[in-house]
Scaffold this motif. Structure first.
Motif, short mmCIF file in Angstrom:
data_model
loop_
_atom_site.label_atom_id
_atom_site.label_comp_id
_atom_site.label_asym_id
_atom_site.label_seq_id
_atom_site.Cartn_x
_atom_site.Cartn_y
_atom_site.Cartn_z
N SER A 116 0.83 -1.22 0.00
CA SER A 116 0.00 0.00 0.00
C SER A 116 0.86 1.26 0.00
O SER A 116 0.55 2.24 -0.70
CB SER A 116 -0.92 0.00 1.22
OG SER A 116 -1.78 -1.12 1.21
N ALA A 117 1.96 1.25 0.78
CA ALA A 117 2.84 2.42 0.84
C ALA A 117 3.50 2.68 -0.52
O ALA A 117 3.52 3.83 -1.00
CB ALA A 117 3.91 2.23 1.91
N PHE A 118 4.03 1.64 -1.14
CA PHE A 118 4.65 1.81 -2.46
C PHE A 118 3.63 2.27 -3.49
O PHE A 118 3.92 3.13 -4.34
CB PHE A 118 5.31 0.51 -2.91
CG PHE A 118 6.68 0.29 -2.33
CD1 PHE A 118 7.69 1.22 -2.49
CD2 PHE A 118 6.97 -0.87 -1.62
CE1 PHE A 118 8.95 1.02 -1.95
CE2 PHE A 118 8.23 -1.08 -1.08
CZ PHE A 118 9.23 -0.14 -1.25
N MET A 119 2.44 1.71 -3.44
CA MET A 119 1.41 2.08 -4.41
C MET A 119 0.98 3.53 -4.22
O MET A 119 0.75 4.26 -5.19
CB MET A 119 0.21 1.15 -4.28
CG MET A 119 -0.87 1.37 -5.35
SD MET A 119 -0.24 1.13 -7.03
CE MET A 119 -0.01 -0.65 -7.03
N LEU A 120 0.91 3.99 -2.96
CA LEU A 120 0.53 5.37 -2.69
C LEU A 120 1.57 6.34 -3.26
O LEU A 120 1.22 7.36 -3.88
CB LEU A 120 0.38 5.59 -1.18
CG LEU A 120 0.04 7.01 -0.73
CD1 LEU A 120 -1.32 7.42 -1.30
CD2 LEU A 120 0.04 7.11 0.79
N VAL A 121 2.85 6.02 -3.07
CA VAL A 121 3.92 6.87 -3.63
C VAL A 121 3.81 6.91 -5.15
O VAL A 121 3.94 7.97 -5.78
CB VAL A 121 5.30 6.37 -3.18
CG1 VAL A 121 6.41 7.14 -3.90
CG2 VAL A 121 5.45 6.50 -1.68
N ALA A 122 3.56 5.76 -5.76
CA ALA A 122 3.45 5.71 -7.22
C ALA A 122 2.26 6.53 -7.71
O ALA A 122 2.37 7.28 -8.70
CB ALA A 122 3.31 4.26 -7.68
N ILE A 123 1.13 6.43 -7.03
CA ILE A 123 -0.07 7.17 -7.44
C ILE A 123 0.15 8.68 -7.34
O ILE A 123 -0.37 9.44 -8.16
CB ILE A 123 -1.28 6.73 -6.58
CG1 ILE A 123 -1.66 5.29 -6.91
CG2 ILE A 123 -2.46 7.66 -6.77
CD1 ILE A 123 -2.72 4.71 -6.00
N VAL A 124 0.92 9.11 -6.36
CA VAL A 124 1.18 10.55 -6.20
C VAL A 124 2.27 11.03 -7.17
O VAL A 124 2.12 12.08 -7.83
CB VAL A 124 1.58 10.85 -4.75
CG1 VAL A 124 2.02 12.31 -4.60
CG2 VAL A 124 0.42 10.56 -3.80
N PHE A 125 3.37 10.29 -7.28
CA PHE A 125 4.52 10.77 -8.02
C PHE A 125 4.33 10.71 -9.54
O PHE A 125 4.80 11.61 -10.25
CB PHE A 125 5.77 9.97 -7.63
CG PHE A 125 6.46 10.50 -6.40
CD1 PHE A 125 5.73 10.84 -5.28
CD2 PHE A 125 7.83 10.65 -6.36
CE1 PHE A 125 6.34 11.32 -4.14
CE2 PHE A 125 8.46 11.14 -5.22
CZ PHE A 125 7.71 11.47 -4.12
N ILE A 126 3.70 9.69 -10.06
CA ILE A 126 3.58 9.55 -11.51
C ILE A 126 2.78 10.69 -12.13
O ILE A 126 3.24 11.31 -13.12
CB ILE A 126 2.99 8.17 -11.88
CG1 ILE A 126 4.03 7.08 -11.56
CG2 ILE A 126 2.60 8.12 -13.35
CD1 ILE A 126 3.52 5.67 -11.79
N PRO A 127 1.61 11.07 -11.62
CA PRO A 127 0.91 12.23 -12.20
C PRO A 127 1.70 13.54 -12.09
O PRO A 127 1.68 14.36 -13.01
CB PRO A 127 -0.39 12.30 -11.38
CG PRO A 127 -0.59 10.93 -10.85
CD PRO A 127 0.78 10.41 -10.60
N ILE A 128 2.41 13.72 -10.97
CA ILE A 128 3.22 14.93 -10.82
C ILE A 128 4.33 14.95 -11.88
O ILE A 128 4.60 15.98 -12.50
CB ILE A 128 3.83 15.02 -9.41
CG1 ILE A 128 2.72 15.22 -8.37
CG2 ILE A 128 4.84 16.15 -9.32
CD1 ILE A 128 3.22 15.25 -6.94
#
Length: 350
Positions: free
Chosen positions: A52-64
């Motif tokens: 969940s932590a890795f997925m949250l970082v990916a969801i935030v960082f990729i759109p940015i």
């Protein structure tokens, strides 16, 4: 025997016997802090939490990262290198001698606009292989002299450009000011001249705090060898913004500095003619000179690094989350019951 043991055990804090010798002890005074008994958060990193932590970082960082790249790609930039093109063919074997001579150094180049450029269009000059971060170069200035006319003779850190022979202190002194960039540019499209606004190109803090309103150039470029541009002695330093821009030294050997702003739109496929004076000597150290026209976007100028960095971190985290998920379902690891951990057991448990 028991009394001796008790006395020894209490020796660090003193004993009831005032006649007993006291001995020093390195034992700290008891507290929950020194004994590491303060309450603490001790999370259990189960596979679900890690994924969940890795997925949250990916969801935030990729759109940015995508937004930063799109913002950077919206910037229209035209770069023209000219230091070789502006040397006459017959002098290209001895560029240093030509640039140091009194020959006419006027040169005309053209720049084709690839896409429509909306105003303001920023004009930069770019220098390569110029080490403004050299220690002796950076230190060769006097900030006190720049601030106040009363500090005119504060030139101890400016050598070798500190005084003009027989004429007193040089203002502004030092190698940074002495090497001021002195190429000039004039722009036109067809028969129409394009005005370059050179006001507002320096930092507000420089204009208001670092360059005094009562300081005027004096004996500048009068130390012998001329290094770069000459300054108008009737214009105070707080109004000479090209000097302020130059004296904010760059950290890397390749850098751009703002020359001015063109405040009209330029259309796609337009050809901009540039008449320039190729005065600045970069040939002695194999330097390069480039003229840059650039727009800006919400992210600033063109720079893909930030977007690529966000995308890279986001994609790595996404790949790790997918990898851990696959491992968790294909070959799950049996987890113990966290209620049996020592910090979850009550005081009476064994």
């Amino acid at each position: 025997m028991s009394s001796h043991t008790a006395s020894s055990s209490n020796g660090g804090n003193g004993s009831g016997d005032s006649g007993a010798p006291r001995r020093n002890s390195k034992r700290p005074k008891y507290s929950k802090f020194t004994q590491q008994e303060l309450p603490a958060c001790k999370p259990i990193l189960t596979p679900r939490w890690v994924v969940s932590a890795f997925m949250l970082v990916a969801i935030v960082f990729i759109p940015i990262g995508i937004a930063c790249l799109l913002g950077s790609r919206d910037v229209v930039e035209v770069v023209k290198r000219y230091e070789k093109e502006c040397i006459p063919v017959e002098n290209r074997g001895n560029e240093v001698q030509f640039i140091q001579s009194g020959a006419n150094k006027t040169c005309t180049i053209s720049m084709t606009i690839p896409k429509r450029m909306k105003q303001p269009i920023y004009v930069y000059y770019q220098l390569d292989n110029f080490y403004q971060n050299h220690r002796r170069y950076v230190k060769s200035r006097s900030d006190e002299q720049l601030k106040s006319a009363s500090k005119e003779n504060d030139t101890s850190s400016c050598k070798p450009e500190d005084t003009a022979t027989g004429r007193g202190a040089i203002v502004p002194c030092g190698l940074i000011a002495w090497s001021l960039f002195n190429d000039t540019y004039s722009f036109s499209r067809g028969n129409q001249s394009l005005t370059v606004n050179k006001k507002g190109i320096a930092w507000k803090s420089d204009k208001e705090k670092r360059f005094g309103k009562d300081v005027f150039p004096k004996n500048f470029q009068g130390g012998g060898v001329v290094g770069g541009k000459s300054l108008n002695a009737s214009i105070r330093l707080s109004d000479q913004e090209d000097l302020m821009v130059w004296m904010r030294t760059a950290a890397l050997p390749t850098f751009r500095k703002l020359y001015g702003k063109i405040e009209v739109d330029l259309e796609a496929k337009e050809v901009i003619n540039v008449t320039l004076d190729n005065n600045y000597n970069t040939y002695s150290f194999n330097g390069k000179k480039k003229l840059v026209l650039s727009t800006t976007s919400w992210i600033g100028g063109r720079n893909d690094f930030l977007g690529i960095a966000y995308l890279t971190v986001g994609m790595i985290c996404f790949a790790l989350s997918m990898g851990f998920t696959i491992v968790y379902f294909v070959k799950p690891r049996r987890l113990g019951d966290p209620t049996f951990l020592s910090w979850n057991r009550g005081p009476g448990s064994h």
